[in-house]
Design a protein around this motif. Sequence first.
Motif, PDB file in Angstrom:
ATOM      1  N   GLY A  78       0.895  -1.322   0.215  1.00 56.34           N
ATOM      2  CA  GLY A  78      -0.151   0.124   0.038  1.00 56.34           C
ATOM      3  C   GLY A  78       0.653   1.113  -0.140  1.00 56.34           C
ATOM      4  N   MET A  79      -0.080   2.373  -0.365  1.00 51.56           N
ATOM      5  CA  MET A  79       1.153   3.657  -0.015  1.00 51.56           C
ATOM      6  C   MET A  79       0.637   4.278   1.065  1.00 51.56           C
ATOM      7  N   VAL A  80       1.296   5.445   1.853  1.00 48.33           N
ATOM      8  CA  VAL A  80       0.532   6.427   2.522  1.00 48.33           C
ATOM      9  C   VAL A  80      -0.168   7.482   1.918  1.00 48.33           C
ATOM     10  N   LYS A  81      -1.159   7.744   2.022  1.00 46.54           N
ATOM     11  CA  LYS A  81      -1.391   9.017   1.412  1.00 46.54           C
ATOM     12  C   LYS A  81      -1.886  10.230   1.893  1.00 46.54           C
ATOM     13  N   VAL A  82      -2.091   9.527   3.662  1.00 49.79           N
ATOM     14  CA  VAL A  82      -2.601  11.078   4.924  1.00 49.79           C
ATOM     15  C   VAL A  82      -1.856  10.225   6.126  1.00 49.79           C
ATOM     16  N   ALA A  83      -1.351  11.071   6.216  1.00 57.82           N
ATOM     17  CA  ALA A  83      -0.356  10.566   7.978  1.00 57.82           C
ATOM     18  C   ALA A  83      -1.381  11.628   8.733  1.00 57.82           C
ATOM     19  N   GLU A  84      -1.834  11.345   9.929  1.00 57.05           N
ATOM     20  CA  GLU A  84      -1.004  12.094  10.587  1.00 57.05           C
ATOM     21  C   GLU A  84      -1.623  12.285  12.555  1.00 57.05           C
ATOM     22  N   ARG A  85      -1.376  12.880  13.580  1.00 60.12           N
ATOM     23  CA  ARG A  85      -1.654  12.184  14.613  1.00 60.12           C
ATOM     24  C   ARG A  85      -2.797  12.295  15.207  1.00 60.12           C
ATOM     25  N   VAL A  86      -3.315  11.464  15.864  1.00 63.12           N
ATOM     26  CA  VAL A  86      -4.384  11.223  17.172  1.00 63.12           C
ATOM     27  C   VAL A  86      -4.427  12.252  17.863  1.00 63.12           C
ATOM     28  N   PRO A  87      -5.272  12.944  17.859  1.00 65.10           N
ATOM     29  CA  PRO A  87      -5.619  13.713  19.635  1.00 65.10           C
ATOM     30  C   PRO A  87      -5.861  13.384  21.187  1.00 65.10           C
ATOM     31  N   LYS A  88      -4.866  13.166  21.730  1.00 68.13           N
ATOM     32  CA  LYS A  88      -4.757  12.714  23.090  1.00 68.13           C
ATOM     33  C   LYS A  88      -3.958  11.455  22.980  1.00 68.13           C
ATOM     34  N   ALA A  89      -2.863  11.061  21.663  1.00 63.80           N
ATOM     35  CA  ALA A  89      -3.388   9.443  21.761  1.00 63.80           C
ATOM     36  C   ALA A  89      -1.647   8.931  21.356  1.00 63.80           C
TER      37      ALA A  89
ATOM     38  N   GLU B 277      -4.218   7.761   5.972  1.00 61.34           N
ATOM     39  CA  GLU B 277      -5.217   6.129   4.426  1.00 61.34           C
ATOM     40  C   GLU B 277      -4.121   6.317   3.551  1.00 61.34           C
ATOM     41  N   ILE B 278      -4.527   4.605   3.207  1.00 59.31           N
ATOM     42  CA  ILE B 278      -3.326   3.831   2.585  1.00 59.31           C
ATOM     43  C   ILE B 278      -4.458   3.497   1.524  1.00 59.31           C
ATOM     44  N   ASP B 279      -3.528   3.443   0.628  1.00 56.92           N
ATOM     45  CA  ASP B 279      -3.988   3.228  -0.797  1.00 56.92           C
ATOM     46  C   ASP B 279      -3.255   1.612  -1.217  1.00 56.92           C
ATOM     47  N   ILE B 280      -4.290   1.154  -2.091  1.00 56.89           N
ATOM     48  CA  ILE B 280      -4.451  -0.538  -2.106  1.00 56.89           C
ATOM     49  C   ILE B 280      -4.335  -0.858  -3.285  1.00 56.89           C
ATOM     50  N   GLY B 281      -4.268  -0.214  -3.986  1.00 57.75           N
ATOM     51  CA  GLY B 281      -4.944  -0.273  -5.797  1.00 57.75           C
ATOM     52  C   GLY B 281      -6.170  -0.519  -5.427  1.00 57.75           C
ATOM     53  N   THR B 282      -7.649  -0.971  -4.818  1.00 58.75           N
ATOM     54  CA  THR B 282      -8.553  -0.961  -5.183  1.00 58.75           C
ATOM     55  C   THR B 282      -9.757  -0.403  -4.630  1.00 58.75           C
ATOM     56  N   GLU B 283      -8.416   0.362  -3.282  1.00 56.61           N
ATOM     57  CA  GLU B 283      -9.288   1.447  -2.536  1.00 56.61           C
ATOM     58  C   GLU B 283      -8.357   1.692  -1.618  1.00 56.61           C
ATOM     59  N   VAL B 284      -9.087   3.095  -1.181  1.00 52.05           N
ATOM     60  CA  VAL B 284      -8.457   3.666  -0.326  1.00 52.05           C
ATOM     61  C   VAL B 284      -8.331   3.287   1.694  1.00 52.05           C
ATOM     62  N   ARG B 285      -7.665   2.464   2.220  1.00 50.66           N
ATOM     63  CA  ARG B 285      -8.500   2.604   3.795  1.00 50.66           C
ATOM     64  C   ARG B 285      -8.304   3.433   4.716  1.00 50.66           C
ATOM     65  N   GLN B 286      -8.438   3.121   6.202  1.00 49.80           N
ATOM     66  CA  GLN B 286      -7.879   3.920   7.025  1.00 49.80           C
ATOM     67  C   GLN B 286      -7.373   3.017   7.740  1.00 49.80           C
TER      68      GLN B 286
END
Length: 671
Positions: free
Chosen positions: A579-590, A597-606
């Motif tokens: 997969g390719m990372v499209k979006v990466a962000e911190r999770v508040p308070k964690a 968000e990872i593109d795995i060819g057929t779809e983008v997964r969270q």
Amino acid sequence: MSRKFYITTPIYYVNARPHIGHAYTTLACDTIARRQRLLGAETFFLTGTDEHGQKIERAAQAAGKTPQQYADEISAEFRQLWKRMGISNDDFIRTTEDRHKKRVQELFRKIRDNGFIYKGTYTGQYCVSDELYVDGAQPGDPCPTCGRITETVHEENYFFKLSAFQDKLLALYANPEFIRPEARRNEVISFVRSGLRDLSISRSTFSWGIPVPDDPKHVIYVWLDALANYITAIGYGSSHAGAQEAFKKFWPADVQMIGKEIVRFHCVYWPAFLMAAGLPMPKAIVAHGWLLFEESKMSKSRGNIVRTETILDVLGSDALRYFLLREVVFGQDGSFSFDALVQRYNSDLANGLGNLASRTLTMINRYFKGEIPYPSHAASKTVADDAIAEVARKTIREFGTLFDQFQFSRALEVAWALVAAVDKYIVENEPWALGEKQDEDSRSRLATVLYTAAEALRIATALAHPVMPDATAKIWSQIGLGDIKKLALSELAWGQLRLGTKLGEIQPVFPRADKSAIERMQKMEEEQRTTPVADAAVTAATPPAANALQSATVSPSAVPAANDKISIDDFSKIELRVGMVKVAERVPKADKLLRLEIDIGTEVRQVLAGIAEAYSPETLVGRKVVIVANLAPRKLRGMESNGMIVAASLEGGKPVLAGFLEDVPVGARLK
Ligand code: MSP
């Protein structure tokens, strides 16, 4: 003939369990509906669930259920919750009901027959989460509304001639009452002025929807399907005389309440669909702001939801209803916190209305044998009594005006100013001291003071009834007034409380809440959000995941004991993909978590990954990773994680992401 009043909430998506953000819209409408009934209007209050579309289809697939099973479960949760919250809806429409499906097809036919639908080809970007076509976006671009990566759609579709309605819509917005508040109206006007493109109103690459009449390869665009609920529920498109009558009676709606993120659908598409079908416009579309928690919009995908049940269990439904309407300035965003909830509860309800009721009624019990007294001669009256009567009269007027302008928090502020004025009046007039004296003047003065307090209590209770139906019904019967539902609000005036009215049994309505209430609620929510961490070697890099393709998941019972060897068949059940990372962000308070968000060819997964201590989000965007694509659904902090990233786990738990020396295409399977 009685006046009619028709009010609607949006219908709720069934991909997420209800939270207090949803409850906010519903209960704002509920209070309006209740007030209208008390004012004598023949009221119809509609809510329901929005069950079609790609988003629901995928959520169901991830949960290993059919879309219908999935929708049945979550729709039922909404209904149960509304019941617990005292929501007084007259109907609950589900878009998967036959009555709706048939009538939506009728609407489609009507718009087509009127010449506003044609066939064409759509190529462009689509946001599945918002079920929205994103004009002008390129592949890989995020959705301007929610920030998720859009998906490319290339389909033959039916189009709606939205462009034909630009001038008519602008003429409609000239009426300042149509879109409220003003700021939203201005946004819509500038959006429409900038030009409207025709809208694709069918999809053919999935089937979870209402078939287009005469062309069942296509399903009707979920927003056309959903928006139509407002008319299908009251009979549009039905051949039954009764249903047709109801439609004639209730349409157009008086108030359609929505959250601000769905303004475009309701203020542009919806009126255009209605115009195309030759139907009248709703009278007002009213948009509220968002309920924020931990500084951002409360939503499932952000993982920062607060469940309504927690508050209902600890403080009850009226507390939540009062808090949300009192605390949030309608139209603006408002923050939710357990501290603020408990503080408001104690100050306004336990110490405010509740205390006024119990002290006033207890004294009437003690000094007048539980019967409402009445001043026996004019000499017992003072200017202070008249001042309270005057405040009460003004409160009735102002409360109504503010409430009918949707300014709930101001209206409640005004009503509680009456409660505060009476409290002060009681303190200054010391009825307990008068009660110790037996002379006629003191008795008469005591009667006046307690009558004045009880009458003000009656008025505050009547006004607050639509907001807090249960507690006010109890206070009403404690005053000895019977069933509050019989109240004719339009006739509410000072001086209607009758001498000799017998009080009911007095019981505290809002017991004080202490600090432990806050802790209890926080703990209940924390438990809900945290699920135990997975136990595989990849654990350090992989927080619990949710929303995976469960149907393809290795079930826990199929996993062998730690020392056993597995067969190639067992291994082949695990779907590892590049997969390719499209979006990466911190999770508040964690501290450890990243949301990817990872593109795995057929779809983008969270995917949620516990790698924040080893990787900063910026270094991950564009990087290729290996993901377990068919992992069973899990949740972390209430957020969905749809897969698991593979990493080596070094000593101390530091994760190192698996990668490749050669270039590999996104979506490639590891075998
Ligand atoms: N299904 C569509 C509406 C179709 S109407 C023809 C939809 N559903 S929703 O479940 O996402 O939202 C329903 C309502 O809940 C909206 O009015 C939305 O604004 C409201 N809320 C959801 N989260 C919210 C907050 N955090 N705060 C306030 N309201 C919010 O949109």
